[in-house]
Design a protein around this motif. Structure first.
Motif, PDB file in Angstrom:
ATOM      1  N   GLY A  58       0.874  -1.057   0.004  1.00  0.00           N
ATOM      2  CA  GLY A  58      -0.151   0.060  -0.063  1.00  0.00           C
ATOM      3  C   GLY A  58       1.005   1.218  -0.100  1.00  0.00           C
ATOM      4  N   ALA A  59       0.096   2.612   0.567  1.00  0.00           N
ATOM      5  CA  ALA A  59       0.988   3.573   0.567  1.00  0.00           C
ATOM      6  C   ALA A  59       1.951   3.722   1.824  1.00  0.00           C
ATOM      7  N   GLY A  87       7.836   2.271   3.344  1.00  0.00           N
ATOM      8  CA  GLY A  87       7.458   3.200   2.158  1.00  0.00           C
ATOM      9  C   GLY A  87       6.624   2.625   1.433  1.00  0.00           C
ATOM     10  N   ALA A  88       5.988   3.081   0.171  1.00  0.00           N
ATOM     11  CA  ALA A  88       4.985   2.306  -0.571  1.00  0.00           C
ATOM     12  C   ALA A  88       5.674   1.454  -1.454  1.00  0.00           C
ATOM     13  N   ASP A  89       5.311   0.190  -1.592  1.00  0.00           N
ATOM     14  CA  ASP A  89       5.904  -1.136  -2.093  1.00  0.00           C
ATOM     15  C   ASP A  89       7.109  -1.471  -1.657  1.00  0.00           C
ATOM     16  N   GLU A  90       7.392  -1.336  -0.328  1.00  0.00           N
ATOM     17  CA  GLU A  90       8.652  -1.671   0.484  1.00  0.00           C
ATOM     18  C   GLU A  90       8.525  -2.835   1.129  1.00  0.00           C
ATOM     19  N   ARG A  91       9.904  -3.625   0.946  1.00  0.00           N
ATOM     20  CA  ARG A  91       9.759  -4.863   1.782  1.00  0.00           C
ATOM     21  C   ARG A  91      10.924  -4.666   2.733  1.00  0.00           C
ATOM     22  N   LYS A  92      10.647  -5.076   4.259  1.00  0.00           N
ATOM     23  CA  LYS A  92      11.396  -4.648   5.118  1.00  0.00           C
ATOM     24  C   LYS A  92      11.639  -5.958   6.250  1.00  0.00           C
ATOM     25  N   ARG A  93      12.671  -5.871   6.665  1.00  0.00           N
ATOM     26  CA  ARG A  93      13.110  -6.888   7.690  1.00  0.00           C
ATOM     27  C   ARG A  93      13.129  -6.204   9.107  1.00  0.00           C
ATOM     28  N   VAL A  94      12.247  -6.645  10.033  1.00  0.00           N
ATOM     29  CA  VAL A  94      12.318  -6.078  11.271  1.00  0.00           C
ATOM     30  C   VAL A  94      12.893  -7.206  12.411  1.00  0.00           C
ATOM     31  N   THR A  95      13.554  -6.707  13.115  1.00  0.00           N
ATOM     32  CA  THR A  95      14.434  -7.538  14.052  1.00  0.00           C
ATOM     33  C   THR A  95      13.836  -7.573  15.385  1.00  0.00           C
ATOM     34  N   PHE A  96      13.484  -8.739  16.145  1.00  0.00           N
ATOM     35  CA  PHE A  96      12.961  -8.873  17.576  1.00  0.00           C
ATOM     36  C   PHE A  96      13.926  -9.500  18.410  1.00  0.00           C
ATOM     37  N   SER A  97      14.472  -8.699  19.130  1.00  0.00           N
ATOM     38  CA  SER A  97      15.533  -9.508  20.155  1.00  0.00           C
ATOM     39  C   SER A  97      14.937  -9.820  21.450  1.00  0.00           C
ATOM     40  N   VAL A  98      14.585 -11.110  21.637  1.00  0.00           N
ATOM     41  CA  VAL A  98      13.640 -11.327  22.736  1.00  0.00           C
ATOM     42  C   VAL A  98      14.287 -12.467  23.686  1.00  0.00           C
ATOM     43  N   ASP A  99      14.002 -12.712  24.835  1.00  0.00           N
ATOM     44  CA  ASP A  99      14.343 -13.545  25.889  1.00  0.00           C
ATOM     45  C   ASP A  99      13.251 -14.615  25.895  1.00  0.00           C
ATOM     46  N   VAL A 100      13.428 -15.599  25.085  1.00  0.00           N
ATOM     47  CA  VAL A 100      12.303 -16.739  24.605  1.00  0.00           C
ATOM     48  C   VAL A 100      12.044 -17.625  26.007  1.00  0.00           C
TER      49      VAL A 100
END
Length: 114
Positions: A58-59, A87-100
């Motif tokens: 999307g936008a 951004g519009a038509d963007e692919r992004k990698r989001v990192t979660f640093s977690v204590d599982v």
């Protein structure tokens, strides 16, 4: 003097143009397209990085990315959300640093407009 047909045709064109403008100002349309666990799924214990890949069709705008860690019965053991600008038509990698937490058997990631 304008005919009824000319007035209605002009009104229809105005309506279509107005609707096209609305689609241009609509928000993000995010979808999670992948998840990856640092060290593989077997390393789901203790401090771990989990990567969530989001595609925005999307936008441009803010997107909430939510990660849930689940036990074998589907109970949520950990729930974290990050907001990211896409951004519009963007692919992004989001990192979660977690204590599982112990007992984690699965994970679920979702994305939605913020």
């Amino acid at each position: 003097m304008y005919s009824r047909r000319a007035v209605l045709g002009g009104l229809g064109l105005t309506l279509v143009t107005g609707l096209a403008g609305c689609s241009a100002i609509s928000g993000p349309d995010p979808t999670v397209v992948g998840t990856e666990v640092d060290g593989g799924i077997d390393s789901l214990l203790g401090d771990t990085d989990i990567f969530v890949t989001v595609q925005n069709d999307g936008a441009a705008g803010d997107v909430d990315v939510t990660l849930e860690l689940l036990d074998s019965e589907g109970t949520v053991l950990l729930d974290e959300t990050q907001t990211t600008d896409m951004g519009a038509d963007e692919r992004k990698r989001v990192t979660f640093s977690v204590d599982v937490p112990e007992g984690t058997d699965d994970l679920r990631a979702t994305a939605s407009p913020a």
